[in-house]
Design a protein around this motif. Structure first.
Motif, mmCIF file in Angstrom:
data_model
loop_
_atom_site.group_PDB
_atom_site.id
_atom_site.type_symbol
_atom_site.label_atom_id
_atom_site.label_comp_id
_atom_site.label_asym_id
_atom_site.label_seq_id
_atom_site.Cartn_x
_atom_site.Cartn_y
_atom_site.Cartn_z
ATOM 1 N N TRP A 142 -13.731 -2.973 1.111
ATOM 2 C CA TRP A 142 -13.137 -3.638 -0.024
ATOM 3 C C TRP A 142 -11.657 -4.106 0.378
ATOM 4 O O TRP A 142 -11.343 -5.001 0.254
ATOM 5 N N ALA A 143 -11.009 -2.916 0.962
ATOM 6 C CA ALA A 143 -9.597 -3.149 1.421
ATOM 7 C C ALA A 143 -9.355 -4.381 2.404
ATOM 8 O O ALA A 143 -8.571 -5.078 2.207
ATOM 9 N N SER A 174 0.707 -1.276 0.043
ATOM 10 C CA SER A 174 -0.178 0.010 0.171
ATOM 11 C C SER A 174 0.604 1.330 -0.158
ATOM 12 O O SER A 174 0.470 2.341 -0.052
ATOM 13 N N ASN A 190 -1.635 2.127 -5.826
ATOM 14 C CA ASN A 190 -2.293 1.625 -4.965
ATOM 15 C C ASN A 190 -3.143 2.657 -4.308
ATOM 16 O O ASN A 190 -4.482 2.385 -3.976
ATOM 17 N N GLN A 191 -2.582 3.517 -3.724
ATOM 18 C CA GLN A 191 -3.216 4.645 -2.968
ATOM 19 C C GLN A 191 -4.274 5.550 -3.931
ATOM 20 O O GLN A 191 -5.418 5.529 -3.600
ATOM 21 N N ALA A 218 -15.221 1.556 0.728
ATOM 22 C CA ALA A 218 -14.010 1.339 0.329
ATOM 23 C C ALA A 218 -12.983 0.668 1.144
ATOM 24 O O ALA A 218 -12.285 -0.187 1.221
ATOM 25 N N THR A 219 -13.297 0.830 2.548
ATOM 26 C CA THR A 219 -12.645 0.072 3.686
ATOM 27 C C THR A 219 -13.115 -1.032 3.524
ATOM 28 O O THR A 219 -12.238 -2.198 3.617
ATOM 29 N N PHE A 253 -5.829 1.972 4.333
ATOM 30 C CA PHE A 253 -4.890 0.807 4.308
ATOM 31 C C PHE A 253 -4.074 0.312 5.533
ATOM 32 O O PHE A 253 -3.821 -0.870 5.961
ATOM 33 N N ALA A 307 -7.228 7.376 1.787
ATOM 34 C CA ALA A 307 -6.781 5.960 1.495
ATOM 35 C C ALA A 307 -5.613 5.357 2.336
ATOM 36 O O ALA A 307 -5.723 4.131 2.495
ATOM 37 N N LEU A 347 -7.516 3.149 -4.374
ATOM 38 C CA LEU A 347 -8.330 3.247 -3.170
ATOM 39 C C LEU A 347 -8.912 4.698 -3.021
ATOM 40 O O LEU A 347 -10.217 4.761 -2.663
#
Lengths: 350, 544
Positions: free
Chosen positions: A195-196, A171, A176-177, A192-193, A344, A340, A180
């Motif tokens: 998903w991560a 991350s 990647n940042q 989003a959280t 992560f 993001a 997200l």
């Protein structure tokens, strides 16, 4: 304190004297070319140097370059303030251009040529920065174990069936940042959280290495799917190492979210530095880089997608097919970057 | 005695000035400690600090152990025994220092990967499928391996010189008392070379602590990661500087404690020509055991990665433009050369002050120069930029008087970069020089002054000739370090100023390790040449 200053000054003069040979030659270079443009860039590709040389040939304007890492260069510009020699800040990721704008180190540039060559969505709304190339962040898969029908969206990779099969780098990486950040913009922080979190659960291994290493890990059977940039895949297909070519040939490319929100795209571009002393030359360089010829070079030599719609992508990229892009304003990638990173960290995405 | 201290004044002032000017760019960073906590601080504390510090500690601890074991054992073997190629290895074991750790990290992971030479050979030639688990080097043990292999020469070099020149009488006595080789190693060699080992291992630890290149690629989260995630990811440079400042404080505390604990236990010899350690010729299985062990380390730490790089070099030949390489070589040589000479000159002055300094402040003050080596380079770069822009503003009227139209003169010249190197690597040079001073002690200098020579005259006529060995090894270490330096060179260079290291980094950072082989090999070749030349000079010194 005075003594200390004096010593530093003496030391500096001494060093300046010692290093005359190099600084003088640099100055000479500048004086032979009456016109110049100064670039801070975090893109360090040979193809960029070729294009700069060509630009100089065509216009007589010399391109001076300091290439480093984007955040560090941004910090240097900030600290140099009004006195900065930089005219353009050229980065591999649009989130940094947004940050530069937020920090107040950019200013607007007007040029009808630029407006025509670069579609509106790849430009800053105040025309402080301009996108020049793009890369899609796609899903690649093992052709033997995964059928393209099994794939659909980035979101789906976070679901149960992909447990232990997903590969992606750490991350810490800006791509990647930005990925997200785009999900935060589209689906909100909560989703989003989630998903991560789902992705972390599905990791085939702790994130390590770069994008190319994820592709190799598929070939090695560590995982079945990976998220990576088209740009790196293009490099692998055309690698000097026959083993890398073999790996790339066994991978399928899938553009996710075609039925929904579109595939994530990173844009690489340049911002006009506030108080740029060679602003006109800087605009000329941007016009040159977004014109058909240079865009064709980016496409063919570097496997980047051109932003100029008159220019086709490289054949290899075309062979992967057309795709629908995310439709969020690119500045959202910058706005949501720190959120993001926090997500992560919270979900333990190394 | 009063007269002596009178003469010392000039040296004291000069030394204090040197140390303070090295420390002055660090002021904004130290100031960062006092900065109020930002809104990100809670997040950093909760999610980053604890784990990341633990990882950093693991890396430093195991690398320290690894480099002590390998560095000291090699130093002892080379200093005491003769076996096949032992004369070659004496200097060749310094060569791993010429390979930048991030290039080594990329090279090893390239070799071990699915497309790497080991797996492809097993797969294509022997048709052996392998378990990937055993080939994964991109993890904490892998990073420890990389650091150990490419940093142990710091311990090896310092310890070997010490053993060769200092250990003879004690080792002889132990032998007369009937101790075997293992007992001598553990009971005599290790204890007496403690200071040398600590000197080497503290450089290794700092290098591991502030490294970012290896851990970034391997996906390992260390304290450096926390600093850069805070800066790059969260966009909060103040909090990042605060983290760096805490790191710096910790390092300085450790060093001061170490120096104070050790300060009283110094011993100096009245004679610099201590009998050199007589070599023992090994025979039979001991001979081949020693040879095998040393060769194994040399292969892992130098030969194998270099062969891999050469292989990539051949594969990519012609694929990258190489007409500018002479310029890169010249630039690398220029900055590394100037900076190392200045560092050694400064170290000689400060070291001379330190050994006559009365009281602890004088003894400890030079230790502070290590702050430049204790935090990640990119953070130092910010501090240096800040200082030079301030300096340029102060000198603004001078510039316009000279008719320069630019307001940034120093900060757009190579001077900024060279000063940054000096701030960063001063401790490396100083370490070598200080141990040189420790070795010669004060007796010769005192005798010279008793006979009426001034401190300055003594310095040039007595101290410098005696210190030649230390000067040469100091120059060598600093030069090789600067050749491969990366974050400072990237950020602080003037326009169009490429060095070999920036080129290597640009390719490697873009995952083009094969293309990076070309500049990397030139760095390695030039550093190897420097090591060889310095070594020959050093050898002549030893032989005198």
């Amino acid at each position: 304190m005075k003594k200390l200053l004096a010593l530093v000054a003496v030391l500096a003069l001494f060093l300046a004297a010692c290093s005359n040979s190099s600084s003088e030659s640099a100055e000479n270079d500048n004086s032979t070319a009456s016109e110049e443009v100064n670039l801070y860039t975090s893109r360090h590709y040979d193809v960029d140097d070729e294009l700069f040389a060509k630009f100089e040939e065509e216009t007589g304007i010399k391109v001076n370059v300091i290439s480093g890492e984007e955040d560090e260069l941004l910090e240097r510009i900030k600290r140099e303030g009004e006195a900065t020699e930089a005219d353009l800040l050229y980065t591999a990721d649009v989130g940094r251009l947004y940050r530069a704008k937020e920090e107040g180190v950019l200013e607007s540039a007007e040029s009808d040529v630029l407006f025509e060559q670069i579609p509106e969505k790849y430009r800053d709304e105040d025309n402080q920065w301009f996108g020049l190339t793009k890369r899609a962040r796609v899903i690649v898969y093992n052709k033997e174990t995964v059928k393209p029908e099994d794939l659909s969206t980035y979101e789906a990779l976070a679901e149960e069936e992909w447990n232990g099969r997903v590969l992606i780098r750490s991350s810490e990486n800006i791509y990647n940042q930005s990925l997200l950040a785009s999900f935060i913009a589209i689906d909100g922080e909560e989703q989003a959280t989630a998903w991560a979190e789902g992705m972390v659960n599905n990791f085939a291994r702790d994130p390590e290495g770069g994008d190319r290493d994820q592709a190799k890990a598929i070939a090695a059977g560590i995982g079945d799917v990976a998220i990576m940039n088209t740009y790196y895949l293009g490099q692998m297909v055309n690698s000097d190492d026959p083993e890398e070519v073999k790996v790339a040939e066994n991978l399928g490319v899938f553009f996710p979210n075609q039925e929904t929100t579109g595939t994530h795209v990173n844009v690489s571009g340049a911002g006009m530095v506030k108080g740029a002393k060679n602003k006109e030359n800087a605009i000329k360089l941007l016009e040159f880089l977004s014109a058909e010829e240079a865009q064709g070079t980016f496409a063919e030599a570097n496997y980047e997608y051109p932003v100029n719609e008159a220019v086709p992508a490289a054949e290899l990229l075309q062979s992967w097919g057309e795709f629908k892009e995310q439709e969020i304003p690119l500045s959202e990638l910058g706005t949501n970057n720190s959120k993001a990173v926090m997500i992560f960290n919270q979900v333990g995405w190394k | 005695m009063r007269k002596l201290s009178y003469y010392l004044n000039g040296w004291t002032i000069l030394s204090v000035i040197i140390v303070l000017s090295l420390l002055s760019p660090m002021l904004p960073i130290i100031g960062g400690l006092l900065a109020p906590s930002s809104e990100n601080w809670e997040h950093i504390k909760e999610y980053m600090l604890q784990d990341y510090m633990k990882t950093s500690f693991l890396l430093v601890f195991y690398t320290a152990v690894g480099t002590i074991v390998i560095g000291t054992s090699l130093a002892w073997l080379i200093a005491q025994y003769e076996f096949p190629l032992s004369r070659f290895y004496k200097w060749a074991l310094i060569l791993p220092l010429s390979i930048p750790p991030f290039i080594a990290a990329y090279t090893y992971s390239g070799m071990m990967s699915y497309t790497g030479v080991i797996q492809t050979t097993l797969r294509n030639v022997f048709n052996m499928p392998v378990n990937q688990k055993f080939f994964d080097i991109m993890n904490i043990p892998g990073a420890i391996f990389i650091y150990t292999m490419f940093l142990f020469p710091y311990v090896y070099t310092i310890t070997r010189v010490f053993l060769t020149q200092q250990a003879a009488s004690l080792v002889e006595s132990a032998k007369l008392l009937g101790k075997g080789p293992w007992a001598i190693f553990f009971k005599v060699v290790l204890p007496i070379s403690r200071a040398a080992i600590i000197g080497g291992v503290s450089l290794v630890s700092l290098e591991v602590l502030n490294d970012y290149g290896v851990v970034k690629y391997y996906g390992i989260q260390t304290f450096s990661t926390a600093i850069f995630q805070t800066w790059f990811g969260l966009g909060d440079i103040d909090a990042a500087i605060k983290l760096a400042a805490s790191l710096m404080t910790f390092v300085v505390l450790m060093l001061v404690v170490e120096k104070l604990l050790r300060g009283t236990k110094q011993f100096s010899y009245s004679n610099t020509k201590v009998n050199p350690l007589p070599k023992v010729r090994l025979t039979g299985f001991r001979k081949w055991g020693a040879f095998g062990y040393v060769t194994l380390i040399f292969c892992l730490a130098f030969l194998i990665p270099v062969i891999q790089l050469i292989d990539w070099f051949v594969l990519t030949w012609g694929a990258i433009p190489n007409d500018e390489f002479t310029t890169y070589i010249r630039n690398s040589m220029l900055v590394a050369g100037i900076a190392s000479v200045v560092i050694i000159a400064g170290s000689l002055i400060v070291g001379n002050f330190q050994r006559f300094a009365k009281g602890r402040i004088g003894k400890v003050l030079p230790k502070f120069t290590i702050v430049g080596y204790s935090i990640p380079g990119a953070v130092i770069a910010v501090a240096i930029v800040t200082m030079f822009i301030w300096l340029d503003r102060q000198l603004g009227s001078l510039y316009s008087a000279w008719g320069l139209d630019s307001t940034l003169v120093l900060s757009t010249s190579v001077v900024m970069l060279v000063v940054a190197y000096i701030v960063r690597f001063f401790a490396i040079g100083y370490n070598a020089i200080e141990s040189g001073y420790d070795k010669i002690g004060v007796n010769f200098s005192l005798a010279s002054r008793m006979l009426g020579a001034s401190v300055t005259k003594t310095f040039f006529k007595v101290d410098i000739p005696l210190l030649k060995g230390a000067i040469i090894s100091g120059l060598m270490l600093v030069f090789v370090d600067i050749m491969k330096e990366i974050p400072l060179t990237l950020i602080l260079r003037p326009f169009n100023f490429e060095t070999l290291a920036t080129k290597a980094f640009q390719y490697a950072g873009d995952e083009k390790i094969m293309q990076a082989s070309q500049p990397s090999l030139i760095i390695i070749a030039m550093s190897a040449l420097a090591i060889f030349i310095f070594y020959r000079l050093l050898d002549k010194e030893d032989a005198k």
